[in-house]
Motif scaffolding. Sequence first.
Motif, PDB file in Angstrom:
ATOM      1  N   ILE A   1     -11.211   2.201 -11.791  1.00 21.89           N
ATOM      2  CA  ILE A   1     -11.048   3.616 -11.445  1.00 21.89           C
ATOM      3  C   ILE A   1     -10.461   4.365 -12.644  1.00 21.89           C
TER       4      ILE A   1
ATOM      5  N   GLY B   1      -6.534   2.237  -5.633  1.00 16.03           N
ATOM      6  CA  GLY B   1      -7.882   2.480  -6.140  1.00 16.03           C
ATOM      7  C   GLY B   1      -8.675   1.199  -6.292  1.00 16.03           C
TER       8      GLY B   1
ATOM      9  N   CYS C   1      -8.429   8.642  -9.785  1.00 16.33           N
ATOM     10  CA  CYS C   1      -7.210   8.214  -9.108  1.00 16.33           C
ATOM     11  C   CYS C   1      -6.395   9.420  -8.647  1.00 16.33           C
TER      12      CYS C   1
END
Length: 99
Positions: free
Chosen positions: A20, A16, A25
């Motif tokens: 994030i 990610g 995710c």
Amino acid sequence: ANCQCKVAPKERSNCGHPGITAQECRKAGCCFSASVPGVPWCFTPKQRRVRKVCPTDVRARVNCGFPGITAEQCEKRGCCFLSRPAGVPWCFYRRTVAE
């Protein structure tokens, strides 16, 4: 699956962008754990392990051969061979199961 997210912190591969969220995710198909600082929190899951097995239920047999096929011919095709019971394929495909 949860078992695919059991990755040692030092073995995590980033999945990610910085900042994030856990939801973003997981929505991307990745694993999220913020329990260890200094390693990726959003990371790639482990590959799912699979193996091929001969089905034990005769109803699950899918024909892999032809009438009169021998055990040797069947196994050369990578299939299972069991000459009983009558009325079902004796040479049949293996099933893929996740471990």
